[in-house]
Scaffold this motif. Sequence first.
Motif, PDB file in Angstrom:
ATOM      1  N   GLN A 220      12.222 -18.837  -7.490  1.00  0.00           N
ATOM      2  CA  GLN A 220      11.632 -19.251  -8.755  1.00  0.00           C
ATOM      3  C   GLN A 220      10.195 -18.768  -8.919  1.00  0.00           C
ATOM      4  O   GLN A 220       9.800 -18.314  -9.995  1.00  0.00           O
ATOM      5  N   GLU A 221       9.407 -18.847  -7.869  1.00  0.00           N
ATOM      6  CA  GLU A 221       7.971 -18.598  -7.965  1.00  0.00           C
ATOM      7  C   GLU A 221       7.559 -17.202  -7.514  1.00  0.00           C
ATOM      8  O   GLU A 221       6.428 -16.782  -7.777  1.00  0.00           O
ATOM      9  N   GLY A 222       8.434 -16.487  -6.848  1.00  0.00           N
ATOM     10  CA  GLY A 222       8.101 -15.156  -6.365  1.00  0.00           C
ATOM     11  C   GLY A 222       7.716 -15.153  -4.893  1.00  0.00           C
ATOM     12  O   GLY A 222       7.602 -16.203  -4.254  1.00  0.00           O
ATOM     13  N   ILE A 223       7.522 -13.951  -4.376  1.00  0.00           N
ATOM     14  CA  ILE A 223       7.222 -13.738  -2.962  1.00  0.00           C
ATOM     15  C   ILE A 223       5.808 -13.193  -2.835  1.00  0.00           C
ATOM     16  O   ILE A 223       5.464 -12.186  -3.459  1.00  0.00           O
ATOM     17  N   PHE A 224       4.988 -13.843  -2.027  1.00  0.00           N
ATOM     18  CA  PHE A 224       3.632 -13.377  -1.765  1.00  0.00           C
ATOM     19  C   PHE A 224       3.663 -12.331  -0.657  1.00  0.00           C
ATOM     20  O   PHE A 224       4.305 -12.522   0.374  1.00  0.00           O
ATOM     21  N   VAL A 225       2.967 -11.234  -0.885  1.00  0.00           N
ATOM     22  CA  VAL A 225       2.828 -10.194   0.129  1.00  0.00           C
ATOM     23  C   VAL A 225       1.341  -9.971   0.357  1.00  0.00           C
ATOM     24  O   VAL A 225       0.597  -9.709  -0.591  1.00  0.00           O
ATOM     25  N   GLU A 226       0.884 -10.089   1.595  1.00  0.00           N
ATOM     26  CA  GLU A 226      -0.534  -9.944   1.891  1.00  0.00           C
ATOM     27  C   GLU A 226      -1.010  -8.533   1.538  1.00  0.00           C
ATOM     28  O   GLU A 226      -0.247  -7.567   1.587  1.00  0.00           O
ATOM     29  N   GLU A 227      -2.287  -8.420   1.210  1.00  0.00           N
ATOM     30  CA  GLU A 227      -2.861  -7.167   0.731  1.00  0.00           C
ATOM     31  C   GLU A 227      -2.678  -6.023   1.730  1.00  0.00           C
ATOM     32  O   GLU A 227      -2.379  -4.889   1.339  1.00  0.00           O
ATOM     33  N   VAL A 228      -2.862  -6.307   3.014  1.00  0.00           N
ATOM     34  CA  VAL A 228      -2.743  -5.237   4.015  1.00  0.00           C
ATOM     35  C   VAL A 228      -1.332  -4.672   4.019  1.00  0.00           C
ATOM     36  O   VAL A 228      -1.135  -3.445   4.002  1.00  0.00           O
ATOM     37  N   THR A 229      -0.342  -5.560   4.022  1.00  0.00           N
ATOM     38  CA  THR A 229       1.048  -5.104   4.029  1.00  0.00           C
ATOM     39  C   THR A 229       1.381  -4.345   2.756  1.00  0.00           C
ATOM     40  O   THR A 229       2.013  -3.272   2.798  1.00  0.00           O
ATOM     41  N   TRP A 230       0.939  -4.873   1.593  1.00  0.00           N
ATOM     42  CA  TRP A 230       1.254  -4.197   0.339  1.00  0.00           C
ATOM     43  C   TRP A 230       0.573  -2.830   0.271  1.00  0.00           C
ATOM     44  O   TRP A 230       1.171  -1.853  -0.213  1.00  0.00           O
ATOM     45  N   SER A 231      -0.629  -2.720   0.787  1.00  0.00           N
ATOM     46  CA  SER A 231      -1.321  -1.421   0.815  1.00  0.00           C
ATOM     47  C   SER A 231      -0.556  -0.429   1.677  1.00  0.00           C
ATOM     48  O   SER A 231      -0.443   0.758   1.323  1.00  0.00           O
ATOM     49  N   GLN A 232      -0.009  -0.903   2.787  1.00  0.00           N
ATOM     50  CA  GLN A 232       0.779  -0.019   3.649  1.00  0.00           C
ATOM     51  C   GLN A 232       2.049   0.439   2.949  1.00  0.00           C
ATOM     52  O   GLN A 232       2.462   1.599   3.079  1.00  0.00           O
ATOM     53  N   ILE A 233       2.670  -0.467   2.194  1.00  0.00           N
ATOM     54  CA  ILE A 233       3.887  -0.107   1.470  1.00  0.00           C
ATOM     55  C   ILE A 233       3.568   0.886   0.352  1.00  0.00           C
ATOM     56  O   ILE A 233       4.288   1.877   0.148  1.00  0.00           O
ATOM     57  N   ILE A 234       2.473   0.650  -0.378  1.00  0.00           N
ATOM     58  CA  ILE A 234       2.064   1.586  -1.430  1.00  0.00           C
ATOM     59  C   ILE A 234       1.809   2.968  -0.844  1.00  0.00           C
ATOM     60  O   ILE A 234       2.224   3.999  -1.403  1.00  0.00           O
ATOM     61  N   GLU A 235       1.152   3.001   0.295  1.00  0.00           N
ATOM     62  CA  GLU A 235       0.873   4.283   0.945  1.00  0.00           C
ATOM     63  C   GLU A 235       2.174   4.993   1.304  1.00  0.00           C
ATOM     64  O   GLU A 235       2.310   6.209   1.117  1.00  0.00           O
ATOM     65  N   ALA A 236       3.154   4.234   1.790  1.00  0.00           N
ATOM     66  CA  ALA A 236       4.447   4.828   2.124  1.00  0.00           C
ATOM     67  C   ALA A 236       5.151   5.343   0.876  1.00  0.00           C
ATOM     68  O   ALA A 236       5.710   6.447   0.870  1.00  0.00           O
ATOM     69  N   VAL A 237       5.133   4.546  -0.200  1.00  0.00           N
ATOM     70  CA  VAL A 237       5.776   4.945  -1.458  1.00  0.00           C
ATOM     71  C   VAL A 237       5.159   6.233  -1.986  1.00  0.00           C
ATOM     72  O   VAL A 237       5.871   7.188  -2.343  1.00  0.00           O
ATOM     73  N   GLN A 238       3.845   6.280  -2.021  1.00  0.00           N
ATOM     74  CA  GLN A 238       3.163   7.460  -2.551  1.00  0.00           C
ATOM     75  C   GLN A 238       3.392   8.675  -1.663  1.00  0.00           C
ATOM     76  O   GLN A 238       3.544   9.803  -2.148  1.00  0.00           O
ATOM     77  N   GLY A 239       3.450   8.447  -0.346  1.00  0.00           N
ATOM     78  CA  GLY A 239       3.689   9.549   0.577  1.00  0.00           C
ATOM     79  C   GLY A 239       5.068  10.164   0.419  1.00  0.00           C
ATOM     80  O   GLY A 239       5.301  11.317   0.799  1.00  0.00           O
ATOM     81  N   LEU A 240       5.994   9.394  -0.153  1.00  0.00           N
ATOM     82  CA  LEU A 240       7.352   9.881  -0.375  1.00  0.00           C
ATOM     83  C   LEU A 240       7.547  10.417  -1.791  1.00  0.00           C
ATOM     84  O   LEU A 240       8.661  10.770  -2.184  1.00  0.00           O
ATOM     85  N   GLY A 241       6.440  10.471  -2.560  1.00  0.00           N
ATOM     86  CA  GLY A 241       6.505  11.006  -3.918  1.00  0.00           C
ATOM     87  C   GLY A 241       7.130  10.077  -4.923  1.00  0.00           C
ATOM     88  O   GLY A 241       7.620  10.512  -5.974  1.00  0.00           O
ATOM     89  N   LEU A 242       7.089   8.780  -4.653  1.00  0.00           N
ATOM     90  CA  LEU A 242       7.665   7.798  -5.564  1.00  0.00           C
ATOM     91  C   LEU A 242       6.572   7.135  -6.389  1.00  0.00           C
ATOM     92  O   LEU A 242       5.402   7.148  -6.019  1.00  0.00           O
ATOM     93  N   GLU A 243       6.976   6.518  -7.505  1.00  0.00           N
ATOM     94  CA  GLU A 243       6.046   5.824  -8.392  1.00  0.00           C
ATOM     95  C   GLU A 243       6.208   4.320  -8.207  1.00  0.00           C
ATOM     96  O   GLU A 243       7.267   3.755  -8.506  1.00  0.00           O
ATOM     97  N   VAL A 244       5.169   3.672  -7.718  1.00  0.00           N
ATOM     98  CA  VAL A 244       5.245   2.243  -7.437  1.00  0.00           C
ATOM     99  C   VAL A 244       5.561   1.449  -8.704  1.00  0.00           C
ATOM    100  O   VAL A 244       6.465   0.600  -8.717  1.00  0.00           O
ATOM    101  N   GLU A 245       4.836   1.727  -9.789  1.00  0.00           N
ATOM    102  CA  GLU A 245       5.007   0.937 -11.004  1.00  0.00           C
ATOM    103  C   GLU A 245       6.406   1.070 -11.587  1.00  0.00           C
ATOM    104  O   GLU A 245       6.981   0.097 -12.074  1.00  0.00           O
ATOM    105  N   SER A 246       6.971   2.270 -11.540  1.00  0.00           N
ATOM    106  CA  SER A 246       8.317   2.447 -12.089  1.00  0.00           C
ATOM    107  C   SER A 246       9.341   1.679 -11.265  1.00  0.00           C
ATOM    108  O   SER A 246      10.314   1.142 -11.815  1.00  0.00           O
ATOM    109  N   LEU A 247       9.125   1.605  -9.960  1.00  0.00           N
ATOM    110  CA  LEU A 247      10.045   0.841  -9.122  1.00  0.00           C
ATOM    111  C   LEU A 247       9.939  -0.650  -9.416  1.00  0.00           C
ATOM    112  O   LEU A 247      10.949  -1.360  -9.469  1.00  0.00           O
ATOM    113  N   LEU A 248       8.727  -1.127  -9.630  1.00  0.00           N
ATOM    114  CA  LEU A 248       8.527  -2.550  -9.916  1.00  0.00           C
ATOM    115  C   LEU A 248       9.081  -2.941 -11.278  1.00  0.00           C
ATOM    116  O   LEU A 248       9.437  -4.097 -11.504  1.00  0.00           O
ATOM    117  N   GLN A 249       9.168  -1.976 -12.197  1.00  0.00           N
ATOM    118  CA  GLN A 249       9.636  -2.265 -13.544  1.00  0.00           C
ATOM    119  C   GLN A 249      11.129  -2.010 -13.724  1.00  0.00           C
ATOM    120  O   GLN A 249      11.674  -2.240 -14.803  1.00  0.00           O
TER     121      GLN A 249
END
Length: 362
Positions: free
Chosen positions: A318-347
């Motif tokens: 119901q309320e969503g999942i919290f992801v700490e900033e360090v972990t989310w930054s690591q995931i963003i770095e992985a997404v970008q390194g693979l040529g993916l768009e973070v915002e398009s995946l979230l949408q």
Amino acid sequence: MPTFTADQLRHVGQAIFEAVDTPRDVAQQVANSLVTNNLMGHDSHGVIRIPSYLRKISEGQIVPQADPQVVRETPTTALLDGHWAFGQVVAARGMEIAMAKAREQNIAAVGMFHCPHIGRVGEYSAMAAQQGMIGIAVCNSGPPGGIVAPFGGRRRFFSTNPLALAVPAAEHPPLLADFATSVVAEGKVRVARNRGKQIPEGWIVDSEGNASTDPHDLYRGGALLPFGAHKGYGLALFIDVLGGILTGTGCTAMPDYDGGNGTFMVAIDIQSFHPLAEFKASVDQLFAAVKEVPLAPGVEEILVPGEIEYRTQAQREQEGIFVEEVTWSQIIEAVQGLGLEVESLLQAKEPVGQLVGGAHGR
């Protein structure tokens, strides 16, 4: 901290794994498994694992396209070579085999080797409970050289060697006891480190064997401690034998141990012992009775193992999942390194399939 829906994190995880040549159904299964762990409050086994899984893929320690195979079999047992497929794939296959055999032979056991990190062990014992069976799962686990000190020792030796038990009920959610034989799972220390928080005294010792509340000390040569002193230590030894030596995976005492998860699972068909409906009703009665025990000072409620996870799942759905900033930054770095768009995946709007046999199934 960023907050996301479960489906948003599933989309991100699935896309990341597909981008490194993981078959779509496997990518979906692994992403579902990780996000379900976040939903149930086990952030240590959730999306925080994505960066380490990517590293293991690049190093050949996970082979996304591999297909686990049975290499030895009897009517009540099987030995599964995981071929270094994702651990979630190997472990789920193993429990599926155990359940199928238990349906025919009343009880069955399956061992697995060449298996990477399988995630939350309770996921697989719960599969049995969802099918009207009792499920038991253990594994010994990397890294080679261990991360848990034996009782009385100051140097790391064991892995966290977790154990999970699941029992179905009628109206109540299943009993799900899932715990490491260390005081806490290593991932909980990792979460605290990523969130910049201290940890309670009694979780770890530093490289000199001194008690520490600094999570960084674990990764500077320190060690986790066994839960319950000699009790957790004894279970860790047993699980090294059952999950490691019996399956042929090996254990931390062996110089050629490759660090995989030696996994051992048992499925028990309740109906071969007791009518299933009566069994479930009796389990409900047991849960109700234990909850009526007078409460200790400061305690609001007696909980059945697994109850916190089921409630957390409902809340986070119901309320969503919290992801700490360090972990989310690591995931963003992985997404970008693979040529993916973070915002398009979230949408993305397409629903992502739930893990087969979700936590509330009975």
